[in-house]
Design a protein around this motif. Structure first.
Motif, mmCIF file in Angstrom:
data_model
loop_
_atom_site.group_PDB
_atom_site.id
_atom_site.type_symbol
_atom_site.label_atom_id
_atom_site.label_comp_id
_atom_site.label_asym_id
_atom_site.label_seq_id
_atom_site.Cartn_x
_atom_site.Cartn_y
_atom_site.Cartn_z
ATOM 1 N N PRO A 136 1.158 7.742 0.686
ATOM 2 C CA PRO A 136 0.809 8.219 2.024
ATOM 3 C C PRO A 136 1.997 8.880 2.711
ATOM 4 C CG PRO A 136 1.145 5.856 2.052
ATOM 5 C CD PRO A 136 1.221 6.277 0.607
ATOM 6 N N VAL A 138 4.411 9.454 5.736
ATOM 7 C CA VAL A 138 4.893 8.587 6.817
ATOM 8 C C VAL A 138 5.936 9.348 7.621
ATOM 9 C CG1 VAL A 138 4.448 6.438 5.587
ATOM 10 C CG2 VAL A 138 6.669 7.555 5.336
ATOM 11 N N HIS A 273 -3.919 6.008 11.174
ATOM 12 C CA HIS A 273 -3.635 5.273 9.943
ATOM 13 C C HIS A 273 -2.273 5.666 9.391
ATOM 14 C CE1 HIS A 273 -5.702 2.296 7.531
ATOM 15 N NE2 HIS A 273 -5.174 2.824 6.456
ATOM 16 N N GLY A 274 -1.830 6.887 9.691
ATOM 17 C CA GLY A 274 -0.495 7.294 9.294
ATOM 18 C C GLY A 274 0.572 6.486 10.018
ATOM 19 N N ARG A 276 0.099 3.422 10.873
ATOM 20 C CA ARG A 276 0.030 2.127 10.182
ATOM 21 C C ARG A 276 0.893 2.173 8.917
ATOM 22 N NH1 ARG A 276 -3.190 -2.494 9.412
ATOM 23 N NH2 ARG A 276 -4.006 -2.859 7.318
ATOM 24 N N HIS A 277 0.751 3.259 8.140
ATOM 25 C CA HIS A 277 1.601 3.418 6.956
ATOM 26 C C HIS A 277 3.079 3.446 7.358
ATOM 27 C CE1 HIS A 277 -1.853 4.012 4.521
ATOM 28 N NE2 HIS A 277 -2.097 5.257 4.859
ATOM 29 N N THR A 278 3.365 4.152 8.441
ATOM 30 C CA THR A 278 4.747 4.276 8.891
ATOM 31 C C THR A 278 5.326 2.919 9.276
ATOM 32 O OG1 THR A 278 4.385 6.543 9.674
ATOM 33 C CG2 THR A 278 6.239 5.333 10.625
ATOM 34 N N THR A 281 6.051 0.906 6.137
ATOM 35 C CA THR A 281 7.207 1.437 5.414
ATOM 36 C C THR A 281 8.512 1.075 6.109
ATOM 37 O OG1 THR A 281 5.868 3.283 4.606
ATOM 38 C CG2 THR A 281 8.248 3.544 4.506
ATOM 39 N N THR A 305 -0.486 -4.032 -0.161
ATOM 40 C CA THR A 305 0.793 -3.923 0.533
ATOM 41 C C THR A 305 1.861 -3.342 -0.394
ATOM 42 O OG1 THR A 305 0.132 -5.968 1.641
ATOM 43 C CG2 THR A 305 2.365 -5.185 2.043
ATOM 44 N N ARG A 307 1.855 -0.977 -2.362
ATOM 45 C CA ARG A 307 1.946 0.475 -2.481
ATOM 46 C C ARG A 307 3.044 1.022 -1.589
ATOM 47 N NH1 ARG A 307 -2.999 3.539 0.478
ATOM 48 N NH2 ARG A 307 -2.141 5.138 -0.868
ATOM 49 N N TYR A 308 3.376 0.308 -0.516
ATOM 50 C CA TYR A 308 4.419 0.784 0.386
ATOM 51 C C TYR A 308 5.796 0.652 -0.239
ATOM 52 C CZ TYR A 308 0.664 0.749 3.769
ATOM 53 O OH TYR A 308 -0.529 0.983 4.408
ATOM 54 N N VAL A 311 6.479 3.913 -1.659
ATOM 55 C CA VAL A 311 6.899 4.893 -0.659
ATOM 56 C C VAL A 311 8.385 4.776 -0.404
ATOM 57 C CG1 VAL A 311 6.564 5.701 1.707
ATOM 58 C CG2 VAL A 311 4.628 4.817 0.429
#
Length: 327
Positions: A136, A138, A273-274, A276-278, A281, A305, A307-308, A311
């Motif tokens: 994703p 971020v 949701h970006g 949230r990813h940020t 990360t 989790t 997957r982060y 990133v």
């Protein structure tokens, strides 16, 4: 003793010819679909859009089964399920969509067997294409800081909407909560003594998430200077309100995030949701452990989790290649 996992068989058409004429669900299929909807809503307490997605997939599956002459859910078998996926594969659907629909089918057939509507679970051996997992986008830490600063500058005019936008952006980034969770917050979900917020996630699972002082100050200002200007007799206990005084909806929050990010030079165009990813990360980059981040985000599986970590590793690799003379 470890058992070798069996590779899923390739998708093959069903031996029986599939009718191409439009078909309505049989009475048995329609009744089962209605029962399944009640199960998703009343027993699993899924969000409305999740229920619609499940029902859409299963209605299509049952329609396909009817075309094969399988007019009773008890007659649905593995070959019929594979035929359904093969038909969609031939229509050019993505691997991600096929994987999602295969999951929906397995959940449905497990429910059929568990409730006695089928003698056995036909989907237990159903394989599905492994979806391509992309990392994703971020924000960098400086971009996240600029996002909040730009929003705060706009809120200097003191308008309720501007004050609200700063508070919701601060809370989204501080907690990593989903946009639906943010929209569902009530005023009494905030505990300002401990600076935590009670969040109801998927399946109405409750969790408590902390937030920092910047978010606390922004929310306090919204409650004292912003919310009273938008509140109406029918506003109820909603924490965040729309311009007309009703509980804010997800579309409005997405619009706010996209507009404010457009003012940050070079920042990717992310939605809520970006953020949230940020948040996830930045937590991991700051030293938080996976289990803590899992609990904060409300992930049912630690694999989600993890997957982060990819990133953060990817960003570390890019930084290394840019900075090290022997990269």
């Amino acid at each position: 003793m470890r058992c070798a996992l069996r590779r899923p068989e390739p998708l093959r058409p069903y031996d029986r010819e599939v009718s191409e004429e439009p078909a309505h669900l049989s009475e048995a299929h329609a009744r089962t679909l209605a029962d399944y909807e009640r199960h998703l809503v009343a027993e699993r307490d899924l969000a409305p859009h999740t229920v619609r997605a499940y029902l859409g997939d299963i209605a299509d599956l049952l329609d396909h089964a009817g075309r094969l002459g399988l007019h009773d859910p008890a007659a649905l078998d593995l070959r019929g399920l594979r035929s359904w996926l093969a038909r969609q594969q031939s229509m050019g659907l993505s691997r991600t969509t096929l994987a999602r629909r295969a999951t929906a089918a397995r959940v449905f057939t497990a429910w059929l067997a568990r409730t006695g509507r089928a003698a056995e679970d036909a989907g237990v051996a159903l394989g599905s294409p492994k979806p391509h997992r992309t990392l994703p986008d971020v924000l960098r830490v400086d971009e996240a800081r600029e996002l909040i600063a730009a929003s705060a500058a706009r809120a200097d005019d003191g308008t309720p909407v501007g004050v609200r936008d700063v508070a919701l952006l601060e809370l989204l980034y501080a907690t990593g909560m989903r946009v639906g969770e943010l929209c569902g917050l009530d005023v009494d979900d905030l505990d300002r003594d401990r600076d935590v917020v009670r969040v109801f996630g998927k399946g109405r699972k409750e969790r408590t998430v902390p937030f920092g002082r910047p978010a606390a100050r922004a929310v306090d200002r919204w409650l004292t200077d912003g919310r009273p200007g938008l509140a109406r007799p029918g506003s109820g206990p909603a924490l965040f309100l729309g311009a007309r005084g009703a509980r804010i909806d997800q579309r409005a929050v997405r619009t706010v995030v996209h507009r404010r990010l457009a003012e940050v030079p070079g920042a990717p165009d992310l939605g809520p949701h970006g953020l949230r990813h940020t948040a996830a990360t930045h937590l991991l980059e700051g030293g938080a452990d996976l289990r803590s981040v899992q609990e904060l985000l409300g992930h049912a599986s630690l694999a989600t989790t993890q997957r982060y970590t990819h990133v953060t590793t990817d960003r570390l690799r890019r930084a290394y290649q840019q900075a090290h003379p022997r990269a």
